[in-house]
Write a protein that holds these residues in place. Structure first.
Motif, PDB file in Angstrom:
ATOM      1  N   TRP A 210      43.134  48.089  54.388  1.00 12.90           N
ATOM      2  CA  TRP A 210      43.124  49.267  53.517  1.00 12.90           C
ATOM      3  C   TRP A 210      43.155  50.510  54.401  1.00 12.90           C
ATOM      4  O   TRP A 210      42.486  50.562  55.441  1.00 12.90           O
ATOM      5  CB  TRP A 210      41.881  49.295  52.639  1.00 12.90           C
ATOM      6  CG  TRP A 210      41.944  48.331  51.481  1.00 12.90           C
ATOM      7  CD1 TRP A 210      41.211  47.191  51.322  1.00 12.90           C
ATOM      8  CD2 TRP A 210      42.775  48.433  50.317  1.00 12.90           C
ATOM      9  NE1 TRP A 210      41.535  46.575  50.141  1.00 12.90           N
ATOM     10  CE2 TRP A 210      42.500  47.315  49.500  1.00 12.90           C
ATOM     11  CE3 TRP A 210      43.735  49.360  49.889  1.00 12.90           C
ATOM     12  CZ2 TRP A 210      43.141  47.098  48.284  1.00 12.90           C
ATOM     13  CZ3 TRP A 210      44.362  49.142  48.676  1.00 12.90           C
ATOM     14  CH2 TRP A 210      44.071  48.031  47.889  1.00 12.90           C
ATOM     15  N   SER A 248      33.167  51.941  44.807  1.00 11.30           N
ATOM     16  CA  SER A 248      34.198  51.121  45.422  1.00 11.30           C
ATOM     17  C   SER A 248      35.531  51.298  44.685  1.00 11.30           C
ATOM     18  O   SER A 248      36.589  51.398  45.315  1.00 11.30           O
ATOM     19  CB  SER A 248      33.750  49.652  45.393  1.00 11.30           C
ATOM     20  OG  SER A 248      34.756  48.834  45.872  1.00 11.30           O
ATOM     21  N   ALA A 249      35.476  51.376  43.351  1.00 11.88           N
ATOM     22  CA  ALA A 249      36.707  51.539  42.562  1.00 11.88           C
ATOM     23  C   ALA A 249      37.362  52.893  42.862  1.00 11.88           C
ATOM     24  O   ALA A 249      38.591  52.991  42.967  1.00 11.88           O
ATOM     25  CB  ALA A 249      36.383  51.421  41.075  1.00 11.88           C
ATOM     26  N   HIS A 252      38.999  52.612  46.201  1.00  9.93           N
ATOM     27  CA  HIS A 252      40.187  51.761  46.053  1.00  9.93           C
ATOM     28  C   HIS A 252      41.347  52.600  45.499  1.00  9.93           C
ATOM     29  O   HIS A 252      42.478  52.529  45.994  1.00  9.93           O
ATOM     30  CB  HIS A 252      39.842  50.615  45.092  1.00  9.93           C
ATOM     31  CG  HIS A 252      41.008  49.751  44.726  1.00  9.93           C
ATOM     32  ND1 HIS A 252      41.312  48.597  45.384  1.00  9.93           N
ATOM     33  CD2 HIS A 252      41.968  49.893  43.779  1.00  9.93           C
ATOM     34  CE1 HIS A 252      42.392  48.058  44.866  1.00  9.93           C
ATOM     35  NE2 HIS A 252      42.816  48.834  43.879  1.00  9.93           N
ATOM     36  N   ARG A 253      41.044  53.438  44.502  1.00  9.35           N
ATOM     37  CA  ARG A 253      42.097  54.254  43.879  1.00  9.35           C
ATOM     38  C   ARG A 253      42.717  55.218  44.892  1.00  9.35           C
ATOM     39  O   ARG A 253      43.919  55.407  44.944  1.00  9.35           O
ATOM     40  CB  ARG A 253      41.521  55.022  42.694  1.00  9.35           C
ATOM     41  CG  ARG A 253      42.553  55.177  41.600  1.00  9.35           C
ATOM     42  CD  ARG A 253      41.980  55.674  40.335  1.00  9.35           C
ATOM     43  NE  ARG A 253      41.473  57.044  40.493  1.00  9.35           N
ATOM     44  CZ  ARG A 253      40.779  57.676  39.566  1.00  9.35           C
ATOM     45  NH1 ARG A 253      40.492  57.087  38.442  1.00  9.35           N
ATOM     46  NH2 ARG A 253      40.350  58.907  39.763  1.00  9.35           N
ATOM     47  N   THR A 273      49.560  45.620  50.818  1.00  6.00           N
ATOM     48  CA  THR A 273      48.412  45.715  49.893  1.00  6.00           C
ATOM     49  C   THR A 273      47.446  44.558  50.136  1.00  6.00           C
ATOM     50  O   THR A 273      47.808  43.392  49.945  1.00  6.00           O
ATOM     51  CB  THR A 273      48.899  45.674  48.423  1.00  6.00           C
ATOM     52  OG1 THR A 273      49.838  46.734  48.237  1.00  6.00           O
ATOM     53  CG2 THR A 273      47.733  45.855  47.459  1.00  6.00           C
ATOM     54  N   ARG A 277      38.522  43.304  48.894  1.00  8.51           N
ATOM     55  CA  ARG A 277      37.994  44.573  48.390  1.00  8.51           C
ATOM     56  C   ARG A 277      37.926  45.605  49.515  1.00  8.51           C
ATOM     57  O   ARG A 277      37.630  45.261  50.670  1.00  8.51           O
ATOM     58  CB  ARG A 277      36.615  44.352  47.775  1.00  8.51           C
ATOM     59  CG  ARG A 277      36.315  45.302  46.658  1.00  8.51           C
ATOM     60  CD  ARG A 277      35.608  44.657  45.458  1.00  8.51           C
ATOM     61  NE  ARG A 277      34.491  43.816  45.773  1.00  8.51           N
ATOM     62  CZ  ARG A 277      33.247  44.251  46.011  1.00  8.51           C
ATOM     63  NH1 ARG A 277      32.967  45.540  46.029  1.00  8.51           N
ATOM     64  NH2 ARG A 277      32.268  43.397  46.243  1.00  8.51           N
ATOM     65  N   ILE A 278      38.207  46.852  49.172  1.00  6.74           N
ATOM     66  CA  ILE A 278      38.208  47.906  50.188  1.00  6.74           C
ATOM     67  C   ILE A 278      36.837  48.016  50.862  1.00  6.74           C
ATOM     68  O   ILE A 278      35.796  47.985  50.191  1.00  6.74           O
ATOM     69  CB  ILE A 278      38.658  49.266  49.598  1.00  6.74           C
ATOM     70  CG1 ILE A 278      38.838  50.272  50.731  1.00  6.74           C
ATOM     71  CG2 ILE A 278      37.707  49.767  48.509  1.00  6.74           C
ATOM     72  CD1 ILE A 278      39.640  51.496  50.345  1.00  6.74           C
TER      73      ILE A 278
END
Ligand code: NAP
Length: 507
Positions: A210, A248-249, A252-253, A273, A277-278
């Protein structure tokens, strides 16, 4: 290893192993505190640790430079928002210049033993130099043993083979076909630097990382203020790693937006990608990595490397890609590097034996039960995924100083953390780590050992670590040697000492 001791025993109050970022910081802080009786042992011929070893093109710190110095020796004049390796090495040279006479180079520690009767450490180097000290500080770092995966046929490769941590600037990259294996933080800095020069770059990616935009784009006009600002900004991201799904979301965005903004080709985007999870692996901070991968002269190869021929790499699907230069950007052998320190504590038990039988256990990543007056810098569970590790090292340095002062105050020679206190503190850290992204995010990384336990990172806010390590609580320790007067002056009593079975008399 049988080592013959060929010199006089040199006595000092504090012996620091390692003249990298942490060891130099420790020595500088001791000096500032008026404790001038110390020696720094460095196995190499120069100081700087990882910033001496890593000279690959593009090597830099990936956080704002204003965060990358000690508060007691701030490097406010960085020429870049994210300082490059030569400038960081200069900073360390300046730091070390204040006590150059007390750094012993070429001094690889091959043995250290706690002498319970004298309440001192005796340490011997590979070339037979011998030291004894009241306090031993191990500042050996975790990232110094380059990992070179054994790839079938690599020895037959006709061109140069180099690791990022062992760069050879004489290697000619101009117009060459360069194969880079690995896509971690080192690769992400190297690749943008070499795409322009090389004729073609093949990037062999096993796991995509990421990537977020970098923090800080130009040196701030008010560095002191910026230091505080950047610290808290970075700190605000800690919950995204510690288990907060909302934080976290959001992160991630931002990463997905960054990828879409920088890579137009949907197929390449898919290849880049991650499916973890980031934060699970180290996040790359860069705004030139994706553009370099998307450039016409770069190919991202996602099929596993099969074997190497004299002229190229054959992937698992049988396709051969020619190469003139092979670069390992494959990171470091981290597991066990601290445990490999040849140190023997109470009861003749080594650090390795202690950790092999009971697992890696420390008190705040700094002290270890049964190893009196041994202090680790950058020890287990003190790394960070979200902020400057220099802040953590500085917390540890302060802790060592507090320990020295506390022992002086009560007139004791040494402290040894109580097993049950260490157990409770460590259990708390491991419990928080179980919820953190490094364990739950669906990836493997150098943060985890063979059993999936994380001994690398601190799970949460770094200011909490600072608070926890603010004071040494003597009641949590066994105190050794009530009369510390002799130690305070740096002198030790006249007494015999046994090394390699040879009885020697100390000065
Ligand atoms: P790394 O993060 O461990 O990355 C190694 C890369 O090599 C990964 O992409 C890994 O893939 C790949 N790899 C390893 N073995 C492989 C194999 N046998 N076959 C194919 N691919 C393989 O190493 P790094 O990039 O050198 O960074 C290490 C650490 O150094 C970082 O986490 C960071 O703490 C520090 N660092 C810091 C900076 C900075 O700016 N301050 C810069 C560079 C490095 P997998 O992911 O699949 O394992």
């Amino acid at each position: 290893m049988a080592v013959t001791w060929n010199n006089e025993m040199r006595s000092t109050r504090v012996l620091v192993i390692g003249a990298g970022f942490a060891g130099l910081g420790m020595a500088a802080r001791l000096q500032r505190a008026g404790i001038r009786d110390f020696v720094v042992l460095e196995k190499a011929g120069d100081l700087g640790g990882t910033w001496r070893d890593n000279t690959y093109p593009g090597c830099a710190c990936d956080i704002p430079s204003v965060l990358y110095s000690y508060s007691f020796a701030r490097g406010d004049g960085w020429s870049d928002a994210r300082a490059r390796q030569p400038e960081i090495l200069d900073y360390l040279r300046t730091l070390g210049s204040g006590f150059a006479d007390r750094i012993e180079f070429g001094a690889e520690v091959v043995r250290g033993e706690w002498d319970e009767g004298a309440a001192r450490w005796t340490v011997v180097t590979a070339d037979g130099r011998a030291f004894e000290a009241q306090f031993l500080v191990a500042a050996t770092g975790a990232l110094h043993l380059p990992k070179r995966p054994r790839i079938v046929g690599v020895d037959s490769f006709a061109g140069p083979v180099v690791h990022t941590a062992d760069w050879d600037e004489r290697i000619d990259l101009d117009g060459k076909r360069v194969a880079v294996i690995g896509t971690g933080a080192s690769a992400a800095q190297l690749i943008p630097e070499i795409v322009e020069r090389a004729g073609a770059v093949d990037v062999y990616q096993r796991t995509p990382a990421w990537v977020l935009p970098p923090l800080g784009t130009r040196p701030p006009r008010l560095p002191r203020l910026a230091r505080i600002g950047w610290y808290w900004r970075a700190e605000a991201t800690a919950p995204a790693f510690a288990g907060s799904t909302v934080a976290s979301a959001l992160m991630h965005r931002r990463a997905v937006r960054h990828l879409h903004a920088q890579v137009a080709d949907p197929e390449l985007r898919r290849a880049l990608t991650p499916d973890h999870r980031i934060g699970c692996k180290r996040i790359i901070r860069s705004d030139n990595y994706f553009p370099a991968l998307a450039s016409g002269s770069t190919r991202v190869v996602t099929t596993a490397v099969g074997h190497v021929t004299p002229t190229g790499i054959v992937t698992a699907d049988g396709v051969t890609r020619p190469a003139d230069v092979l670069v390992y950007a494959t990171g470091f052998r981290v597991a066990g590097s601290l445990a490999a320190l040849p140190l023997t504590g109470r009861g003749g038990t080594t650090l390795q034996q202690r950790w092999m039988s009971g697992g890696v256990r420390t008190h705040h990543g700094i002290t270890v039960a049964g190893m009196p007056n041994l202090f680790l810098l950058s020890g287990p569970n003190t790394g960070l995924g979200h902020n400057s590790v220099v802040f953590m090292i500085e917390s540890q340095i302060r802790y060592v100083l507090d320990a020295i002062r506390a022992l002086d105050r009560v007139g004791a020679a040494a402290l040894d953390v109580r097993e049950e206190v260490q157990e409770a503190v460590d259990a708390g850290v491991q419990q928080r780590l179980r919820r953190a992204v490094w364990s739950t995010g669906g990836c493997g990384s150098w943060y985890l050992d063979g059993r999936g336990r994380n001994h690398a990172l601190w799970p949460g806010f770094s200011w909490k670590y600072r608070l926890r390590t603010r004071r040494v609580r003597l009641r949590d320790h066994h105190l050794i040697g009530a009369s510390a007067g002799a130690f305070r002056s740096g002198q030790s009593p006249q007494r015999p000492l046994v090394l390699d079975g040879v009885r020697q008399t100390q000065r």
